[in-house]
Design a protein around this motif. Structure first.
Motif, mmCIF file in Angstrom:
data_model
loop_
_atom_site.group_PDB
_atom_site.id
_atom_site.type_symbol
_atom_site.label_atom_id
_atom_site.label_comp_id
_atom_site.label_asym_id
_atom_site.label_seq_id
_atom_site.Cartn_x
_atom_site.Cartn_y
_atom_site.Cartn_z
ATOM 1 N N ARG A 164 0.830 -1.195 0.000
ATOM 2 C CA ARG A 164 0.000 0.000 0.000
ATOM 3 C C ARG A 164 0.867 1.247 0.000
ATOM 4 O O ARG A 164 2.000 1.222 0.490
ATOM 5 N N ALA A 165 0.312 2.316 -0.520
ATOM 6 C CA ALA A 165 1.016 3.590 -0.518
ATOM 7 C C ALA A 165 1.083 4.122 0.909
ATOM 8 O O ALA A 165 0.203 3.870 1.729
ATOM 9 N N SER A 166 2.115 4.874 1.184
ATOM 10 C CA SER A 166 2.297 5.462 2.494
ATOM 11 C C SER A 166 1.227 6.528 2.740
ATOM 12 O O SER A 166 0.783 7.214 1.817
ATOM 13 N N MET A 167 0.845 6.706 3.988
ATOM 14 C CA MET A 167 -0.158 7.704 4.325
ATOM 15 C C MET A 167 0.352 9.121 4.095
ATOM 16 O O MET A 167 -0.428 10.043 3.897
ATOM 17 N N ILE A 168 1.671 9.314 4.110
ATOM 18 C CA ILE A 168 2.209 10.660 3.931
ATOM 19 C C ILE A 168 2.420 11.011 2.468
ATOM 20 O O ILE A 168 2.805 12.135 2.155
ATOM 21 N N GLU A 169 2.150 10.080 1.581
ATOM 22 C CA GLU A 169 2.407 10.310 0.149
ATOM 23 C C GLU A 169 1.772 11.598 -0.386
ATOM 24 O O GLU A 169 2.437 12.345 -1.094
ATOM 25 N N PRO A 170 0.517 11.924 -0.062
ATOM 26 C CA PRO A 170 -0.056 13.176 -0.576
ATOM 27 C C PRO A 170 0.647 14.422 -0.033
ATOM 28 O O PRO A 170 0.606 15.476 -0.644
ATOM 29 N N TYR A 171 1.299 14.295 1.129
ATOM 30 C CA TYR A 171 1.934 15.443 1.774
ATOM 31 C C TYR A 171 3.433 15.529 1.505
ATOM 32 O O TYR A 171 4.095 16.450 1.968
ATOM 33 N N ARG A 172 3.984 14.558 0.790
ATOM 34 C CA ARG A 172 5.424 14.493 0.564
ATOM 35 C C ARG A 172 6.001 15.764 -0.069
ATOM 36 O O ARG A 172 7.028 16.261 0.404
ATOM 37 N N GLN A 206 8.843 18.027 1.819
ATOM 38 C CA GLN A 206 10.134 18.257 1.168
ATOM 39 C C GLN A 206 10.435 19.754 1.057
ATOM 40 O O GLN A 206 11.543 20.194 1.364
#
Length: 82
Positions: A53-61, A65
């Protein structure tokens, strides 16, 4: 721990020819399910199962950064020189 070559061949045969699942093979041969998975992985077969599964922070990456870059630039210039 190593297993017998005959047992390893039997696991591979049941998986390829019999189209048995790992748990079924493990129960039939009285070995642990991870042992069957290890034999199949050693034979070069990919692991089956749900895709990661994709990480939960992916939309906030991107935001994270940018914030880290901004913070590191700000503190790199204001750091006291010794």
């Amino acid at each position: 721990m190593t297993i017998a070559v005959e047992l390893e061949a039997q696991i591979l045969r049941l998986y390829h020819v019999g189209k048995w699942r790992c748990g079924t093979i493990a129960r039939q041969l009285h070995v642990h399910r991870e042992t069957v998975q290890r034999v199949l992985a050693h034979a070069g077969l990919p692991r089956h199962g749900p895709p990661p599964r994709a990480s939960m922070i992916e939309p906030y990456r991107p935001f994270i950064q940018q914030t880290l870059e901004k913070w590191s630039r700000r503190h790199a210039t204001s750091a006291p020189r010794v």
